[in-house]
Design a protein around this motif. Structure first.
Motif, mmCIF file in Angstrom:
data_model
loop_
_atom_site.group_PDB
_atom_site.id
_atom_site.type_symbol
_atom_site.label_atom_id
_atom_site.label_comp_id
_atom_site.label_asym_id
_atom_site.label_seq_id
_atom_site.Cartn_x
_atom_site.Cartn_y
_atom_site.Cartn_z
ATOM 1 N N GLY A 154 51.694 16.140 65.242
ATOM 2 C CA GLY A 154 50.428 15.839 64.591
ATOM 3 C C GLY A 154 50.262 16.488 63.230
ATOM 4 N N HIS A 155 51.073 17.484 62.928
ATOM 5 C CA HIS A 155 51.040 18.102 61.605
ATOM 6 C C HIS A 155 51.957 17.337 60.654
ATOM 7 N N ARG A 156 51.813 17.614 59.385
ATOM 8 C CA ARG A 156 52.661 17.006 58.363
ATOM 9 C C ARG A 156 53.487 18.082 57.663
ATOM 10 N N VAL A 157 54.640 17.701 57.181
ATOM 11 C CA VAL A 157 55.427 18.553 56.294
ATOM 12 C C VAL A 157 55.065 18.172 54.868
ATOM 13 N N LEU A 158 54.697 19.163 54.062
ATOM 14 C CA LEU A 158 54.216 18.924 52.711
ATOM 15 C C LEU A 158 55.111 19.654 51.716
ATOM 16 N N LEU A 159 55.578 18.930 50.720
ATOM 17 C CA LEU A 159 56.355 19.513 49.637
ATOM 18 C C LEU A 159 55.504 19.565 48.380
ATOM 19 N N VAL A 160 55.409 20.737 47.764
ATOM 20 C CA VAL A 160 54.633 20.904 46.538
ATOM 21 C C VAL A 160 55.560 21.451 45.451
ATOM 22 N N LEU A 161 55.597 20.773 44.318
ATOM 23 C CA LEU A 161 56.278 21.280 43.138
ATOM 24 C C LEU A 161 55.230 21.645 42.097
ATOM 25 N N ASP A 162 55.205 22.910 41.694
ATOM 26 C CA ASP A 162 54.366 23.283 40.569
ATOM 27 C C ASP A 162 55.181 24.144 39.618
ATOM 28 N N ASP A 222 45.552 21.336 42.578
ATOM 29 C CA ASP A 222 45.251 20.402 41.495
ATOM 30 C C ASP A 222 46.462 19.504 41.269
ATOM 31 N N ARG A 223 46.331 18.218 41.629
ATOM 32 C CA ARG A 223 47.459 17.287 41.516
ATOM 33 C C ARG A 223 47.833 16.984 40.072
ATOM 34 N N SER A 224 46.989 17.345 39.132
ATOM 35 C CA SER A 224 47.391 17.160 37.738
ATOM 36 C C SER A 224 48.372 18.238 37.295
ATOM 37 N N HIS A 225 48.485 19.309 38.097
ATOM 38 C CA HIS A 225 49.411 20.389 37.784
ATOM 39 C C HIS A 225 50.428 20.620 38.896
ATOM 40 N N ALA A 226 50.569 19.660 39.791
ATOM 41 C CA ALA A 226 51.542 19.795 40.872
ATOM 42 C C ALA A 226 51.932 18.411 41.385
ATOM 43 N N GLY A 227 53.186 18.278 41.739
ATOM 44 C CA GLY A 227 53.640 17.093 42.445
ATOM 45 C C GLY A 227 53.609 17.360 43.934
ATOM 46 N N VAL A 228 53.053 16.431 44.706
ATOM 47 C CA VAL A 228 52.862 16.640 46.135
ATOM 48 C C VAL A 228 53.389 15.434 46.904
ATOM 49 N N TRP A 229 54.192 15.708 47.934
ATOM 50 C CA TRP A 229 54.723 14.669 48.814
ATOM 51 C C TRP A 229 54.526 15.115 50.256
ATOM 52 N N ALA A 230 54.197 14.183 51.137
ATOM 53 C CA ALA A 230 53.920 14.550 52.523
ATOM 54 C C ALA A 230 54.503 13.517 53.473
ATOM 55 N N THR A 231 54.882 13.979 54.655
ATOM 56 C CA THR A 231 55.260 13.071 55.727
ATOM 57 C C THR A 231 53.995 12.504 56.363
ATOM 58 N N ALA A 232 54.169 11.493 57.167
ATOM 59 C CA ALA A 232 53.102 11.075 58.074
ATOM 60 C C ALA A 232 52.953 12.146 59.153
#
Length: 545
Positions: free
Chosen positions: A504-512, A419-429
């Motif tokens: 082909g995969h992405r690196v994803l950072l999630v802050l919750d 839920d992006r309203s409860h987490a900050g999400v950033w991703a690479t291409a």
């Protein structure tokens, strides 16, 4: 893992107690009818060469410790291996197979149950002064029984016994080598990571010691970790129980120490062991494997092939017997990369990381998630609110989650369900080429909060094209209390990792703001805003091989 899920009642959920008990019975009686063929041979050879007996070891303050002794009576000079037990009521029996193997290689062996557990007297002091004195008393006990010279002493322990082993070695000059499996270096850092209480770890320790006799000091320290708003009393208690505080004494004598830990350790996070390892100046070796607490070495406990226990034998053979087996010329750091993956060897920890790649946290380019990119800037904020759990968690359950990962079935995270309203999400291409992550990632994020100070947990994922992910690493952060509206700087090391992100995969950072590993209840109602900045950009430093 959910906040309602009960904690484990054992640090060894897959331990085959029946097999170990049968080995002990066979060593005593010679009846090998219920043993596997390999164990039959070991027991028969041991009974022909060694005197095996259950013993009571006089420990600190007159308390007797339950133990077992594998003693050679031929009068030849031999080294001694001492094995303090893990955090289990089964006690020394955990070591029955490996102690037998050490004895067959010519060592005297004493395995004992730590005070307060099982049939040992005394109370659990969590590697306190009494535990150090117990280790010293164990050496004296064997010295009074051997008929030949003791040519050296080695201490080896798994989990709880590993911390005791390091502390005894720091205080006892007779100890000439140590093997510490699934261990800790800084107990305070293990329980309070980046200002965040590791509640799951302490709850698990309490659950696993439900039948043990905890001293009032121990009970108070655990209560302090779980409930005391002031962390300082528990941190002060942890200082003398932390091998890192005695590293100078170990370095003065150059005590050789072999460490083995898991990348995704949930009880004693890996970085605090790295802190200890990097502070040592004598001979040292670090084995990092896939799994969780005590999982990677668990097959060896019941006698199955296991490279960790094999290295333990080689370590003592070289440093106590002087055998030229080559372990001193091998790399200090040996790592298993991902599940069922290759083994890599490096000369030092510093050589594990080849370079650092910095990725900046910027706002969404076309709506949606933020981006991880090589250029700072942007003008769109990422805003989320505290107070809710998300699918971004450390693991399903402390310790247990490491077993499927070892078998090649790591947890799959549905990142599209966060839920992006409860987490900050950033991703690479999508990555154009595979990236080998080796070392300690570092995250710096500047954000504003409106409301009470929440805990923030950073999770780093490897995500495929369908949004399914595996966790790479994580770390929590809890800033000090302050004004309701203020600027916060999160600047932390994530836990060390060895991970290959496919092309082909992405690196994803999630802050919750909630993970049951780190808190009993989330702080609700706080707004967190991460704003891109050219002057003070937020960034993620990735260690790349």
């Amino acid at each position: 893992m959910s906040s309602q899920e009960p904690q484990p009642t054992s640090l060894y959920p897959e331990l085959d107690e029946a097999t170990l008990t049968q080995v002990v019975e066979a060593l005593e009686t010679g009846n090998t009818g219920r043993l596997a063929p390999a164990r039959v041979t070991e027991v028969q050879e041991t009974r022909a060469q060694v005197e095996f007996s259950k013993v009571r070891v006089p420990g600190a303050g007159g308390d007797e410790l339950d133990g077992a002794l594998w003693l050679h009576r031929d009068g030849r000079p031999r080294p001694l291996i001492v094995m303090p037990s893990p955090w289990v009521n089964l006690g020394w029996v955990v070591y029955a197979v490996q102690a037998t193997r050490f004895a067959l290689k010519g060592y005297h062996v004493l395995a004992y149950t730590a005070r307060g557990f099982g049939e040992s007297q005394g109370e659990v002091e969590v590697a306190g002064l009494e535990d150090i004195e117990d280790g010293q008393a164990a050496i004296t006990f064997v010295e009074g029984l051997v008929t030949g010279e003791l040519t050296g002493v080695g201490f080896i322990g798994d989990s709880y016994g590993s911390g005791i082993s390091q502390l005894v070695a720091a205080e006892e000059p007779k100890v000439g080598a140590v093997v510490a499996l699934s261990t800790w270096g800084d107990l305070g850092e293990a329980f309070f990571e980046n200002g965040t209480r590791h509640l799951a770890a302490v709850s698990t320790l309490l659950g696993a010691a439900a039948d043990a006799r905890l001293s009032e000091t121990t009970q108070q320290a655990f209560r302090d970790v779980l409930t005391n708003p002031d962390p300082q009393p528990a941190l002060d208690w942890a200082v003398p129980r932390s091998p890192h505080e005695r590293v100078g004494k170990l370095n003065e004598r150059g005590v050789p120490i072999l460490f083995a830990n898991a990348w995704h350790e949930t009880l004693f996070p890996t970085n605090q062991t790295l802190k200890m390892f990097n502070a040592l100046t004598g001979p040292k070796r670090l084995l990092l494997s896939i799994g969780d607490h005590s999982g990677p070495e668990s097959p060896g406990i019941i006698g199955l092939p296991n490279r960790i226990w094999e290295d333990a034998h080689r370590w003592f053979d070289h440093h106590l017997k002087g055998i030229a087996n080559g372990i001193d010329a091998e790399g200090e750091v040996v790592t298993q990369i991902m599940w069922k993956g290759p083994i890599e060897e490096r000369p030092t920890w510093g050589a594990v990381t080849g370079r650092t790649e910095r990725l900046y946290l910027t706002g969404p380019q076309n709506g949606g998630d933020g981006t991880l990119t090589d250029k700072a800037g942007g003008d769109t904020d990422i805003v989320f609110r505290s107070g809710a759990d998300t699918p971004a968690t450390v693991a399903n359950k402390i310790i247990f989650s490491g077993y499927p990962e070892m078998a090649g079935f790591p947890k799959v995270y549905p990142t599209n369900e966060i839920d992006r309203s409860h987490a900050g999400v950033w991703a690479t291409a999508p990555l154009p080429v595979a990236v080998k992550l080796r070392g300690v990632p570092r995250l710096r994020v500047t954000y504003t909060i409106e409301g009470p100070t929440p805990t923030v947990i950073a999770h780093l994922f490897d995500v495929d094209a369908d949004g399914n992910a595996h966790i790479i690493t994580h770390a929590p952060f809890t800033g000090p209390e302050g004004e309701a509206e203020r600027l916060v700087v999160l600047d932390i090391a994530l836990q060390a990792t060895g991970y290959n992100v496919p092309a082909g995969h992405r690196v994803l950072l999630v802050l919750d703001t909630f993970d049951p590993f780190y808190g009993a209840a989330p702080v609700a109602g706080t707004t967190i805003t991460v704003s891109p900045s050219d002057e003070d950009p937020s960034y993620l430093d990735l260690p790349v091989s």
